[in-house]
Design an enzyme around this catalytic site. Sequence first.
Site, short mmCIF file in Angstrom:
data_model
loop_
_atom_site.label_atom_id
_atom_site.label_comp_id
_atom_site.label_asym_id
_atom_site.label_seq_id
_atom_site.Cartn_x
_atom_site.Cartn_y
_atom_site.Cartn_z
N LYS A 112 -89.07 11.09 -91.11
CA LYS A 112 -89.67 10.19 -91.65
C LYS A 112 -90.69 11.28 -92.16
O LYS A 112 -91.26 12.19 -92.83
CB LYS A 112 -90.35 8.65 -91.99
CG LYS A 112 -89.15 7.82 -92.67
CD LYS A 112 -90.55 6.70 -92.76
CE LYS A 112 -89.31 5.97 -92.84
NZ LYS A 112 -89.51 4.51 -93.48
N LYS A 194 -77.72 6.27 -93.50
CA LYS A 194 -78.14 4.62 -93.26
C LYS A 194 -78.81 4.88 -94.15
O LYS A 194 -79.69 5.40 -95.33
CB LYS A 194 -79.47 4.49 -92.12
CG LYS A 194 -79.98 2.82 -92.82
CD LYS A 194 -80.93 2.86 -91.91
CE LYS A 194 -82.77 3.09 -92.49
NZ LYS A 194 -82.88 1.94 -93.44
N LYS A 197 -84.04 1.82 -98.67
CA LYS A 197 -84.63 1.81 -100.10
C LYS A 197 -85.26 3.47 -100.18
O LYS A 197 -85.70 4.26 -101.48
CB LYS A 197 -86.45 1.31 -99.96
CG LYS A 197 -85.34 -0.51 -99.30
CD LYS A 197 -86.90 -0.86 -99.49
CE LYS A 197 -86.37 -2.33 -98.74
NZ LYS A 197 -87.61 -2.07 -97.73
P1 ATP Z 1 -87.67 1.94 -96.04
O1 ATP Z 1 -86.58 3.24 -96.69
O2 ATP Z 1 -88.58 2.22 -97.23
O3 ATP Z 1 -87.68 3.00 -94.37
P2 ATP Z 1 -84.91 0.33 -95.08
O4 ATP Z 1 -83.89 0.15 -96.75
O5 ATP Z 1 -85.76 0.98 -94.44
O6 ATP Z 1 -86.74 0.82 -96.65
P3 ATP Z 1 -87.13 -1.66 -94.60
O7 ATP Z 1 -88.44 -2.48 -94.96
O8 ATP Z 1 -87.31 -0.79 -93.35
O9 ATP Z 1 -85.92 -1.14 -95.50
O10 ATP Z 1 -86.05 -2.99 -93.56
C1 ATP Z 1 -86.31 -4.49 -93.69
C2 ATP Z 1 -85.16 -4.86 -92.13
O11 ATP Z 1 -83.25 -4.24 -93.20
C3 ATP Z 1 -84.73 -4.16 -91.23
O12 ATP Z 1 -84.55 -5.48 -90.53
C4 ATP Z 1 -84.01 -3.11 -91.55
O13 ATP Z 1 -83.85 -3.01 -90.07
C5 ATP Z 1 -83.24 -3.94 -91.89
N1 ATP Z 1 -82.28 -2.85 -92.36
C6 ATP Z 1 -82.82 -1.61 -93.15
N2 ATP Z 1 -82.06 -0.51 -93.41
C7 ATP Z 1 -80.45 -0.96 -93.30
C8 ATP Z 1 -79.32 -1.02 -92.79
N3 ATP Z 1 -78.79 0.07 -93.77
N4 ATP Z 1 -78.21 -1.69 -92.17
C9 ATP Z 1 -78.39 -2.79 -91.95
N5 ATP Z 1 -79.79 -2.95 -91.90
C10 ATP Z 1 -80.96 -2.18 -92.51
MG MG Z 2 -86.98 1.24 -92.74
#
Ligand code: ATP
Ligand code: MG
Length: 328
Positions: A112, A194, A197
């Site tokens: 990040k 991965k 969001k």
């Molecule tokens: P950001 O990009 O803002 O970090 P994010 O999509 O990574 O958003 P988080 O809110 O950080 O979402 O994570 C929420 C949950 O979803 C966590 O348990 C994280 O491990 C899981 N998660 C996030 N992305 C993935 C993915 N691509 N595959 C499986 N689990 C995921």
């Molecule tokens: Mg995340």
Amino acid sequence: MSRIFSGIQPSGELHIGNYLGAVQNWVRLQEGRDATFFCVVDLHALTGNYEPSDLRRRRHEMAVSLLAAGLDPERCTLFFQSGVPQHAELAWIFNTVTPLGELERQTQYKDKSARQESVLTGVLTYPVLQAADILLYHATRVPVGEDQVQHLELSREIARRWNHRFAAETPYFPEPQPLLTPVRRLMGLDGQAKMSKSLGNTIGLLETREQIWEKLRPAMTDPARIRRTDPGNPDVCNIYSLHKAFSDEPTQAIAAANCRGAAWGCIDCKKVLAESMETVLVPIRRRAADIGARPSYVTDVLEEGAKRARTIAQDTMRQVYERMGLTD
Ligand code: ATP
Ligand code: MG
């Protein structure tokens, strides 16, 4: 009492990676309001770029999406992190026992911060707040995706360090362990990183059939399949990993065989996947429409949840202050 805690940032819409990697497990693991805690971690979301008006809307939408995905306020405690000020309070306490070097070597911090011109301290100390989120409730099991496993290792380290310093005889904080799903890390539709969001490579849990198809159609597949007649390897294809999550077993087997034998082109495979996804997502979309039409219900559920969470959090902080010499 063994508790479960997990959180999700309202930094965008709940996507199928969040759902398959974490939220689906949350729904499965609901064990009761005093045993299972799920949190929309809005204080964590401040570490990215955001507009206050967007955050206000996204917090609400995330709560709606989680309820639509199957969280049941009778069987879990669901709340906004900012409604329980003890999260930030315990994070400060943990800052005082966390070595800087441990934070600097966290993969998420490195990823990040590489994408930002000027790196905010909150991006660095994010896992300290995360340790506070979990340990405030003495949670021992944390259902997350694979990307959070390293942060949980740090949560255990923080618990150990705090215990060592302030509760050496009888450890006060437990060491929380991750709970993973079969889809521990879903790749984004570009196949490059991965699904996240913040990267804009997602399929939202509540997107329409048409929106999903617009994204699936150009999505990355096995790069070895250049021509329609080239045989593919489903094990390296992100579309096949989605089949494994959304299609029934006979459909998965047909998709794998038709990929290997080049009987299907990738577009055929994606069309079948789109159908399987509809089966899973239609009921979630319907629930979201119902719940979304009752905004005061959502507010009430989360306020109730915060009230329950605060009772536990206040008790933890009393114990922590007592042991740290912050009481008379
Ligand atoms: P950001 O990009 O803002 O970090 P994010 O999509 O990574 O958003 P988080 O809110 O950080 O979402 O994570 C929420 C949950 O979803 C966590 O348990 C994280 O491990 C899981 N998660 C996030 N992305 C993935 C993915 N691509 N595959 C499986 N689990 C995921
Ligand atoms: Mg995340």
